[in-house]
Write a protein that holds these residues in place. Structure first.
Motif, PDB file in Angstrom:
ATOM      1  N   UNK A 180       0.811  -1.223   0.000  1.00 38.19           N
ATOM      2  CA  UNK A 180       0.000   0.000   0.000  1.00 38.19           C
ATOM      3  C   UNK A 180       0.846   1.275   0.000  1.00 38.19           C
ATOM      4  N   UNK A 181       2.158   1.134  -0.007  1.00 40.59           N
ATOM      5  CA  UNK A 181       3.026   2.317  -0.027  1.00 40.59           C
ATOM      6  C   UNK A 181       2.820   3.149  -1.307  1.00 40.59           C
ATOM      7  N   UNK A 182       2.782   2.517  -2.507  1.00 37.61           N
ATOM      8  CA  UNK A 182       2.530   3.322  -3.719  1.00 37.61           C
ATOM      9  C   UNK A 182       1.207   4.081  -3.657  1.00 37.61           C
ATOM     10  N   UNK A 183       0.187   3.461  -3.047  1.00 39.08           N
ATOM     11  CA  UNK A 183      -1.121   4.125  -2.943  1.00 39.08           C
ATOM     12  C   UNK A 183      -1.056   5.327  -2.010  1.00 39.08           C
ATOM     13  N   UNK A 184      -0.276   5.197  -0.939  1.00 40.55           N
ATOM     14  CA  UNK A 184      -0.100   6.320  -0.012  1.00 40.55           C
ATOM     15  C   UNK A 184       0.532   7.514  -0.728  1.00 40.55           C
ATOM     16  N   UNK A 185       1.509   7.247  -1.600  1.00 41.07           N
ATOM     17  CA  UNK A 185       2.174   8.311  -2.353  1.00 41.07           C
ATOM     18  C   UNK A 185       1.180   9.000  -3.288  1.00 41.07           C
ATOM     19  N   UNK A 186       0.367   8.202  -4.006  1.00 46.69           N
ATOM     20  CA  UNK A 186      -0.642   8.756  -4.921  1.00 46.69           C
ATOM     21  C   UNK A 186      -1.622   9.641  -4.158  1.00 46.69           C
ATOM     22  N   UNK A 187      -2.107   9.174  -3.015  1.00 49.68           N
ATOM     23  CA  UNK A 187      -3.091   9.926  -2.229  1.00 49.68           C
ATOM     24  C   UNK A 187      -2.514  11.235  -1.704  1.00 49.68           C
ATOM     25  N   UNK A 188      -1.252  11.192  -1.248  1.00 53.17           N
ATOM     26  CA  UNK A 188      -0.610  12.403  -0.727  1.00 53.17           C
ATOM     27  C   UNK A 188      -0.429  13.443  -1.828  1.00 53.17           C
ATOM     28  N   UNK A 189       0.049  13.015  -2.996  1.00 53.28           N
ATOM     29  CA  UNK A 189       0.256  13.944  -4.113  1.00 53.28           C
ATOM     30  C   UNK A 189      -1.086  14.519  -4.600  1.00 53.28           C
ATOM     31  N   UNK A 190      -2.126  13.689  -4.605  1.00 50.04           N
ATOM     32  CA  UNK A 190      -3.462  14.145  -5.029  1.00 50.04           C
ATOM     33  C   UNK A 190      -4.004  15.197  -4.067  1.00 50.04           C
ATOM     34  N   UNK A 191      -3.837  14.970  -2.760  1.00 52.98           N
ATOM     35  CA  UNK A 191      -4.286  15.934  -1.749  1.00 52.98           C
ATOM     36  C   UNK A 191      -3.565  17.269  -1.924  1.00 52.98           C
TER      37      UNK A 191
END
Length: 503
Positions: free
Chosen positions: A439-450
């Motif tokens: 889930x690390x790649x998903x955390x990066x996507x969510x942070x950049x999107x926010x």
């Protein structure tokens, strides 16, 4: 009293129209995501038996997984094709008729699915998933457009968001119907894959009784009388002159302009940041990994340490979480705003992805860690439902005008389906290769999107459509001459005239 009765009739007509369109529309997207979980092992056995019977060849485990991944992910390529043809279909046939014609793909796919076992052909399942994907791709684009153009201004956000509510309801329904006690058994999996025909039949029986989008009737067809009749039916009372004037104004502004093609939006500077916004947010909606959890809930929960017999019941909880969150988002969106809900959802998802990674890392050392892992999945889905799940589909309706909207939905839908396909193909391998760090790649996507939403996306709550366009023009023409900006604003505004000029 008479006016109150008319208002009540209006609400009922609007609610029934929304239910009819969504039952055969976005509900299908959620339903067809969810029903593929339960029959996983049965269809994999069927694939192996088919190869053995035809070619006397036993597949390796990774080969079975690859064929199964294609069956699951090809749905996304069908959705991509559906998103591309949705725009031209809505322009030619209208919003309502497009949704009705869309059922041709659904019924054809259901027929192939139900006969695949008797024909001993897993290829029929693949073709079925493509056709059902096309159906979902069209409905995911057309339905929010239909709702946004038919709802009164003060309900536009909530009505458009109901698309996400029905998507989440479709997930829950698919998970329940997919229980082994219902249709998820070894004997019935082909009927489970074809059960999506039932909502399609309901739509075919009910949707013809409701009116077409008033904006489509007046702006695209030039039929003022039909537009007034549609508004009268949807509002349950005589048409407000202010609402009709707004549509007439938009018709005047777009008179002589043909609907934009998708590639034309890429070269149109006046919609540059609108386009960037919908592309990024539509992509993030899939790259955050939420929908992949539904595709591969079995793999995710197995990785979290849940026993096989309990997984099918726990997956129902994931759909219920998103359904509950979407209803809450529907209630909050007009109070808190689009930007707040989107950014808040992505930030929370980032937090839970990090906690989930920590929980997976220590699950072999601490006995209660698998339960924390499972909780993180639920809270991740809950956070997704509170923001990205609902708000993403509302944005193109609010930030593009009538001539650009179908093309904008085509681009947004294409990004969503392409990224869903990519995630569907790599997710099981991501889980197996990265293990506790999946889930690390998903955390990066969510942070950049926010961060993107916080820095660049204007708030649209409570603002007129022209005011929203004005804010985007400050980004699109940053540093340009004020006169140029003012003139372009008047040309591209949404539904209202901006009388301000630079003096």
């Amino acid at each position: 009293m008479a006016q109150a009765g008319a208002q009540k009739s209006s609400s009922l007509t609007l609610v029934l129209m929304v239910a009819s369109a969504a039952i055969g529309g976005t509900l299908q997207y959620g339903y067809n995501l969810a029903i593929m979980n339960s029959p996983t092992t049965f269809i994999q056995t069927f694939i192996n038996e088919t190869f053995l019977e035809r070619w006397d060849f036993q597949l390796e485990d990774y080969q079975v997984t690859l064929v199964w991944t294609i069956i699951v992910s090809i749905f996304s390529l069908g959705g991509f094709a559906g998103a591309l043809i949705a725009g031209p279909m809505t322009i030619r046939f209208g919003r309502k008729k497009c949704l009705l014609l869309n059922n041709i793909f659904l019924m054809s796919g259901s027929l192939l699915a139900v006969t695949s076992r008797a024909a001993k052909s897993f290829e029929m399942i693949i073709i079925s998933r493509v056709l059902i994907g096309i159906n979902a791709g069209i409905s995911m684009n057309v339905q929010p457009m239909y709702f946004g153009e038919s709802a009164p201004k003060h309900l536009r956000g909530a009505i458009s968001l109901s698309s996400a509510v029905f998507t989440a309801f479709g997930v829950v329904l698919g998970q329940v119907v997919g229980l082994r006690e219902i249709l998820g058994s070894e004997q019935c999996w082909q009927y489970l894959l074809a059960s999506n025909a039932i909502p399609g039949f309901i739509q075919l029986l009910t949707l013809p009784w409701f009116p077409e989008s008033p904006r489509y009737l007046l702006i695209d067809r030039g039929d003022k009388e039909a537009c007034i009749n549609a508004l009268r039916r949807l509002r349950g009372c005589e048409v407000q002159s202010s609402e009709l004037d707004e549509i007439l104004q938009e018709q005047a502004e777009t008179k002589g302009m043909r609907p934009s093609r998708p590639w034309e939006l890429f070269t149109d500077r006046s919609v540059r940041w609108q386009l960037i916004s919908v592309m990024i947010i539509s992509s993030a909606m899939q790259l955050c990994g939420n929908d992949s959890i539904y595709f591969y809930a079995y793999y995710v929960f197995k990785e979290a340490g849940i026993s096989d017999e309990k997984i099918q019941y726990i997956t129902i909880g994931t759909g219920t979480c998103e359904f509950t969150a979407c209803i809450m988002c529907n209630l909050l969106i007009e109070r808190k705003g689009r930007k707040f809900m989107l950014m808040g959802g992505f930030i929370l998802m980032t937090v839970w992805a990090v906690v989930f990674t920590i929980a997976l890392s220590f699950e072999h050392y601490i006995s209660w860690m698998p339960y924390l892992s499972m909780t993180c999945i639920f809270t991740y889905i809950l956070s997704f439902g509170m923001g990205p799940a609902g708000v993403t589909g509302v944005l193109p309706t609010e930030i593009f005008n009538q001539t650009s909207r179908p093309a904008a939905y085509m681009i947004a839908g294409s990004m969503m389906w392409l990224n869903l396909f990519i995630m569907g193909m790599i997710f099981p391998f991501l889980v197996s290769e990265l293990s506790e760090f999946c889930f690390v790649p998903f955390a990066v996507v969510c942070l950049l999107s926010a961060l993107y939403v916080g820095l660049f996306l204007p708030e649209t709550k409570g603002k007129s459509l022209s005011a929203i366009t004005s804010e985007f023009h400050k980004l699109n023409f940053k540093g340009q001459d004020k006169n140029c900006e003012s003139q372009t604003q008047a040309q591209y505004q949404l539904g209202e005239v901006c009388h301000s000029t630079a003096l």
